[in-house]
Design a protein around this motif. Structure first.
Motif, PDB file in Angstrom:
ATOM      1  N   VAL A 171       1.634  -7.523   5.790  1.00 39.70           N
ATOM      2  CA  VAL A 171       0.694  -7.791   6.884  1.00 39.70           C
ATOM      3  C   VAL A 171      -0.585  -6.979   6.692  1.00 39.70           C
ATOM      4  N   THR A 172      -0.439  -5.714   6.313  1.00 38.11           N
ATOM      5  CA  THR A 172      -1.605  -4.857   6.093  1.00 38.11           C
ATOM      6  C   THR A 172      -2.505  -5.427   5.008  1.00 38.11           C
ATOM      7  N   GLY A 173      -1.891  -5.907   3.924  1.00 39.79           N
ATOM      8  CA  GLY A 173      -2.666  -6.493   2.836  1.00 39.79           C
ATOM      9  C   GLY A 173      -3.435  -7.722   3.272  1.00 39.79           C
ATOM     10  N   GLN A 174      -2.799  -8.572   4.069  1.00 41.94           N
ATOM     11  CA  GLN A 174      -3.467  -9.782   4.541  1.00 41.94           C
ATOM     12  C   GLN A 174      -4.621  -9.455   5.482  1.00 41.94           C
ATOM     13  N   ILE A 175      -4.423  -8.457   6.336  1.00 39.09           N
ATOM     14  CA  ILE A 175      -5.497  -8.060   7.254  1.00 39.09           C
ATOM     15  C   ILE A 175      -6.671  -7.470   6.478  1.00 39.09           C
ATOM     16  N   ASN A 176      -6.363  -6.569   5.537  1.00 41.19           N
ATOM     17  CA  ASN A 176      -7.437  -5.932   4.773  1.00 41.19           C
ATOM     18  C   ASN A 176      -8.204  -6.920   3.904  1.00 41.19           C
ATOM     19  N   GLU A 177      -7.543  -8.011   3.510  1.00 40.48           N
ATOM     20  CA  GLU A 177      -8.235  -9.031   2.732  1.00 40.48           C
ATOM     21  C   GLU A 177      -9.358  -9.677   3.553  1.00 40.48           C
ATOM     22  N   CYS A 178      -9.198  -9.651   4.863  1.00 40.49           N
ATOM     23  CA  CYS A 178     -10.211 -10.241   5.749  1.00 40.49           C
ATOM     24  C   CYS A 178     -11.327  -9.267   6.091  1.00 40.49           C
ATOM     25  N   LEU A 179     -11.201  -8.010   5.638  1.00 39.19           N
ATOM     26  CA  LEU A 179     -12.163  -6.969   6.010  1.00 39.19           C
ATOM     27  C   LEU A 179     -13.011  -6.540   4.817  1.00 39.19           C
ATOM     28  N   GLU A 180     -14.142  -5.957   5.108  1.00 41.06           N
ATOM     29  CA  GLU A 180     -14.992  -5.368   4.081  1.00 41.06           C
ATOM     30  C   GLU A 180     -14.400  -4.017   3.645  1.00 41.06           C
ATOM     31  N   PRO A 181     -14.742  -3.555   2.443  1.00 41.15           N
ATOM     32  CA  PRO A 181     -14.296  -2.218   2.033  1.00 41.15           C
ATOM     33  C   PRO A 181     -14.764  -1.155   3.021  1.00 41.15           C
ATOM     34  N   ALA A 182     -13.982  -0.111   3.161  1.00 41.88           N
ATOM     35  CA  ALA A 182     -14.352   0.993   4.041  1.00 41.88           C
ATOM     36  C   ALA A 182     -15.573   1.712   3.485  1.00 41.88           C
ATOM     37  N   PRO A 183     -16.311   2.419   4.335  1.00 36.85           N
ATOM     38  CA  PRO A 183     -17.480   3.173   3.846  1.00 36.85           C
ATOM     39  C   PRO A 183     -17.088   4.107   2.708  1.00 36.85           C
ATOM     40  N   GLY A 184     -17.812   4.029   1.614  1.00 36.46           N
ATOM     41  CA  GLY A 184     -17.529   4.861   0.452  1.00 36.46           C
ATOM     42  C   GLY A 184     -16.468   4.311  -0.482  1.00 36.46           C
ATOM     43  N   GLU A 185     -15.813   3.206  -0.104  1.00 35.28           N
ATOM     44  CA  GLU A 185     -14.774   2.598  -0.933  1.00 35.28           C
ATOM     45  C   GLU A 185     -15.401   1.499  -1.791  1.00 35.28           C
ATOM     46  N   SER A 186     -15.103   1.497  -3.072  1.00 33.34           N
ATOM     47  CA  SER A 186     -15.657   0.458  -3.936  1.00 33.34           C
ATOM     48  C   SER A 186     -14.967  -0.876  -3.651  1.00 33.34           C
ATOM     49  N   ALA A 187     -15.685  -1.956  -3.923  1.00 40.03           N
ATOM     50  CA  ALA A 187     -15.137  -3.300  -3.676  1.00 40.03           C
ATOM     51  C   ALA A 187     -13.894  -3.547  -4.527  1.00 40.03           C
ATOM     52  N   ILE A 188     -13.910  -3.047  -5.760  1.00 42.89           N
ATOM     53  CA  ILE A 188     -12.757  -3.275  -6.646  1.00 42.89           C
ATOM     54  C   ILE A 188     -11.550  -2.462  -6.186  1.00 42.89           C
ATOM     55  N   ASP A 189     -11.759  -1.222  -5.759  1.00 43.60           N
ATOM     56  CA  ASP A 189     -10.650  -0.418  -5.242  1.00 43.60           C
ATOM     57  C   ASP A 189     -10.043  -1.081  -4.002  1.00 43.60           C
TER      58      ASP A 189
END
Length: 268
Positions: A171-189
Motif C-alpha cells: 500500500v505504501t508503495g502504491q501511495i508513494n507512486e502517486c506522490l512527488e519525491p520528498a524535498p531533497g530526495e532524487s527522483a530515481i531514489d
C-alpha cells in the motif's frame, strides 16, 4: 553453488548442452529431473488451491474472482516459494498454502491496479473493471485478500505478521507512486523506493515463506529474503521497460499505461 548446510543447490545450475538440461516453468534451467518433477507437480496443486480459493456461492463473485485465475499468468511468486522451500522440507502443505497466498495477494493487487490505471487488458483478457465496473473490481480484490487471510490463519502468527507487513509495504508503495519525491530526495531514489515496496516486498515474502515454512536454516531464510527483495526490484525495472517497448501479444497488457497515467519510470 552450495547453501550454508553444504548441500548442493541445483536450483539454478545451468547446463545447456542438449539432453542434459531441462526447463522448469518460467524458463528456469536445471539438470535435476527430480526437482522439475516436484515443482511442476506442486504448481499443479497450487493451481487447484487457487481455483478453490476463488470459488464463491455468489455467482457474480465466483465469476469475477475466477476471472484472473482462469486467465493464467506466470505464477512466478508461487514458483519462487516452492523453489525456496527446496532448502528445507520441500513440498509440505504449509508451503503449498503459502504459495497460494502470495498469488492471491498478487492477483488482488492487480484488480486494484487496473482500476487505478484504467487498464483495459490484463493477461490478454479484458480487465474486471472494463468487463464489469470499478466497484466490482475493487471488491473482488478485497474478496481475494480475505481468502488469502483465511489461508494464512492456519499458518501461524509469524506468517500472519509477515503478510501484514508486506501488505503495508504494498500500500505504501502504491501511495508513494502517486506522490512527488520528498524535498531533497532524487527522483530515481524515490522511484526505486516505490519499486521495492510495491513489487520487491511481495517477491521477497514469497521466498521467505518457502524457506521459513519448509524449516530451512535461519541464515538461509534471511539470504533468500534479501535475494527476493533485490530480484523483485529487477523484475519491476524490466516490467517498466516492457511498458514502453513490450509486445502486447506477449505481455498481455496494453503498452504505455504508465506514460498515459503520467507515472515517471526509469526509462522516462
Amino acid at each position: 553453488m552450495t547453501d550454508p548446510t553444504g548441500r548442493k543447490a541445483t536450483i539454478v545450475s545451468v547446463q545447456v548442452e542438449t539432453g542434459r538440461a531441462s526447463t522448469l516453468p518460467w524458463g528456469l534451467i536445471t539438470s535435476d529431473a527430480e526437482l522439475i518433477g516436484r515443482v511442476t507437480e506442486a504448481l499443479g496443486d497450487v493451481e487447484a488451491l487457487l481455483e478453490e480459493a476463488a470459488h464463491s456461492d455468489h455467482p457474480l463473485i465466483r465469476e469475477s474472482a475466477g476471472h484472473l485465475v482462469a486467465a493464467g499468468g506466470k505464477r512466478f511468486r508461487p514458483l519462487l516459494t516452492l523453489i525456496a522451500a527446496e532448502f528445507g522440507e520441500a513440498v509440505v502443505p504449509d508451503v503449498l498454502a503459502a504459495a497460494c497466498v502470495v498469488e492471491l495477494t498478487h492477483m488482488a493487487t492487480l484488480y486494484h491496479d487496473d482500476v487505478m490505471d484504467e487498464a483495459p487488458l490484463r493477461r490478454g483478457v479484458q480487465t474486471a473493471n472494463a468487463r464489469w465496473d470499478n466497484s466490482i473490481a475493487i471488491l473482488t480484490g478485497d474478496f481475494l485478500f480475505a481468502k488469502a487471510s483465511q489461508m494464512l490463519a492456519d499458518l501461524g502468527p509469524e506468517a500472519v505478521r509477515l503478510q501484514a507487513l508486506t501488505f503495508e509495504r504494498l500500500v505504501t508503495g502504491q501511495i508513494n507512486e502517486c506522490l512527488e519525491p520528498a524535498p531533497g530526495e532524487s527522483a530515481i531514489d524515490h522511484y526505486l523506493s516505490v519499486l521495492s515496496d510495491k513489487t520487491g516486498s511481495l517477491i521477497s515474502t514469497s521466498a521467505r515463506f518457502g524457506a521459513l515454512l519448509s524449516g530451512a536454516p535461519g541464515p538461509v531464510v534471511d539470504q533468500l529474503t534479501k535475494f527476493g527483495e533485490i530480484f523483485g526490484l529487477a523484475f519491476q525495472l524490466a516490467d517498466d521497460v516492457l511498458d514502453i517497448a513490450g509486445n502486447p501479444e506477449e505481455s498481455g497488457k496494453v503498452p504505455g499505461t504508465d506514460l498515459r497515467e503520467g507515472v515517471p519510470t526509469l526509462p522516462t
